[in-house]
Design a protein around this motif. Structure first.
Motif, short mmCIF file in Angstrom:
data_model
loop_
_atom_site.label_atom_id
_atom_site.label_comp_id
_atom_site.label_asym_id
_atom_site.label_seq_id
_atom_site.Cartn_x
_atom_site.Cartn_y
_atom_site.Cartn_z
N PRO A 155 2.11 2.00 -2.57
CA PRO A 155 0.70 2.24 -2.85
C PRO A 155 0.23 1.57 -4.14
O PRO A 155 -0.93 1.19 -4.25
CB PRO A 155 0.59 3.77 -2.94
CG PRO A 155 1.97 4.23 -3.27
CD PRO A 155 2.91 3.23 -2.65
N MET A 156 1.13 1.40 -5.10
CA MET A 156 0.76 0.76 -6.37
C MET A 156 0.41 -0.72 -6.17
O MET A 156 -0.49 -1.24 -6.81
CB MET A 156 1.88 0.91 -7.40
CG MET A 156 2.22 2.36 -7.73
SD MET A 156 0.86 3.25 -8.48
CE MET A 156 0.80 2.45 -10.06
N ALA A 157 1.15 -1.38 -5.30
CA ALA A 157 0.90 -2.80 -5.01
C ALA A 157 -0.06 -2.95 -3.82
O ALA A 157 -0.54 -4.05 -3.56
CB ALA A 157 2.21 -3.52 -4.70
N ASP A 158 -0.32 -1.86 -3.12
CA ASP A 158 -1.10 -1.87 -1.89
C ASP A 158 -0.55 -2.94 -0.95
O ASP A 158 -1.28 -3.80 -0.44
CB ASP A 158 -2.59 -2.10 -2.17
CG ASP A 158 -3.44 -1.84 -0.94
OD1 ASP A 158 -3.02 -1.06 -0.06
OD2 ASP A 158 -4.53 -2.44 -0.84
N ALA A 159 0.79 -2.91 -0.76
CA ALA A 159 1.46 -3.94 0.02
C ALA A 159 2.64 -3.35 0.79
O ALA A 159 3.27 -2.39 0.34
CB ALA A 159 1.94 -5.05 -0.91
N SER A 160 2.91 -3.96 1.92
CA SER A 160 4.01 -3.54 2.78
C SER A 160 5.10 -4.60 2.79
O SER A 160 4.88 -5.75 2.40
CB SER A 160 3.51 -3.31 4.21
OG SER A 160 2.57 -2.27 4.24
N TRP A 161 6.26 -4.20 3.29
CA TRP A 161 7.37 -5.14 3.48
C TRP A 161 8.30 -4.57 4.54
O TRP A 161 8.20 -3.41 4.92
CB TRP A 161 8.10 -5.42 2.17
CG TRP A 161 8.92 -4.28 1.63
CD1 TRP A 161 10.25 -4.05 1.83
CD2 TRP A 161 8.47 -3.20 0.79
NE1 TRP A 161 10.64 -2.90 1.17
CE2 TRP A 161 9.57 -2.38 0.53
CE3 TRP A 161 7.24 -2.87 0.23
CZ2 TRP A 161 9.48 -1.22 -0.27
CZ3 TRP A 161 7.14 -1.73 -0.56
CH2 TRP A 161 8.26 -0.93 -0.80
N LEU A 162 9.22 -5.41 5.00
CA LEU A 162 10.24 -5.01 5.97
C LEU A 162 11.55 -4.75 5.25
O LEU A 162 11.86 -5.42 4.25
CB LEU A 162 10.46 -6.12 7.00
CG LEU A 162 9.27 -6.48 7.88
CD1 LEU A 162 9.60 -7.71 8.72
CD2 LEU A 162 8.88 -5.31 8.77
N SER A 163 12.32 -3.81 5.78
CA SER A 163 13.62 -3.52 5.21
C SER A 163 14.59 -3.14 6.31
O SER A 163 14.20 -2.60 7.35
CB SER A 163 13.51 -2.36 4.21
OG SER A 163 14.77 -2.08 3.64
N ALA A 164 15.86 -3.42 6.08
CA ALA A 164 16.92 -3.03 7.01
C ALA A 164 17.41 -1.62 6.70
O ALA A 164 18.12 -1.02 7.51
CB ALA A 164 18.08 -4.02 6.95
N GLU A 165 17.04 -1.09 5.54
CA GLU A 165 17.47 0.25 5.13
C GLU A 165 16.25 1.16 4.97
O GLU A 165 15.18 0.71 4.59
CB GLU A 165 18.20 0.22 3.78
CG GLU A 165 19.40 -0.67 3.71
CD GLU A 165 19.03 -2.08 3.25
OE1 GLU A 165 18.04 -2.25 2.52
OE2 GLU A 165 19.73 -3.01 3.65
N LYS A 166 16.50 2.44 5.18
CA LYS A 166 15.44 3.43 4.99
C LYS A 166 15.14 3.62 3.51
O LYS A 166 14.00 3.87 3.12
CB LYS A 166 15.88 4.76 5.62
CG LYS A 166 14.81 5.80 5.63
CD LYS A 166 15.29 7.05 6.36
CE LYS A 166 14.18 8.06 6.43
NZ LYS A 166 14.59 9.26 7.17
N GLU A 167 16.17 3.47 2.67
CA GLU A 167 16.01 3.66 1.22
C GLU A 167 15.07 2.59 0.65
O GLU A 167 15.18 1.41 0.96
CB GLU A 167 17.38 3.57 0.54
CG GLU A 167 17.34 3.93 -0.91
CD GLU A 167 18.73 3.97 -1.54
OE1 GLU A 167 18.80 4.18 -2.74
OE2 GLU A 167 19.72 3.78 -0.83
#
Length: 156
Positions: A123-135
């Motif tokens: 929310p601070m960057a107002d940006a999303s990304w993909l990850s292979a981990e839940k963490e």
């Protein structure tokens, strides 16, 4: 008649499900290279992000236009090239935002990995990304806010 309708509906849903689960090795390779960029940015390592972005650009050149349109590939290459050419981690992170915006639809269309793919959001960057981990390992802030964010969607 009911059997025909049921068979037709089943066929349509099967086709829709298969198209959402298409697998392509070249797209999976892009995802793996994307993860390398993300990991480098989360570790505040601009040099590694640049190297990983160069590899991403080369991988994008191996994707067949029948699998992914030239326009989509050009957008991915542009974002990755900006990461590769920049020596400023802040600029790399800005370009990573664009790269992520273009990779997330691919993750929704293609099966990128055998395991789940997590769509995460800061929310601070107002940006999303993909990850292979839940963490959470935030690529937009690195060590300063490494765990800022949450999982917004799990793609299987």
């Amino acid at each position: 008649m009911k059997k025909l309708i049921f068979t037709t509906l089943f066929s349509v849903f099967s086709i829709l499900n298969l198209s959402a689960q298409k697998t392509d090795a070249s797209i999976s390779k892009l995802y793996q290279n994307y993860l390398s960029i993300k990991t480098a940015l989360a570790a505040d390592n601009g040099d590694d992000a640049s190297k990983a972005a160069n590899i991403f650009v080369k991988s994008a050149s191996m994707v067949d236009y029948k699998v992914l349109s030239e326009g989509n590939l050009d957008a991915l290459r542009k974002d990755a090239s900006q990461i590769a050419e920049s020596r400023s981690i802040e600029k790399q992170r800005e370009s990573f935002n664009g790269l992520s915006d273009n990779m997330i639809p691919l993750a929704q269309k293609f099966k990128l990995a055998d395991d789940s793919v997590f769509v995460q959001f800061c929310p601070m960057a107002d940006a999303s990304w993909l990850s292979a981990e839940k963490e959470i390992r935030n690529p937009y802030y690195g060590a300063s806010m490494l765990k800022c964010g949450s999982v917004k969607k799990v793609l299987k």
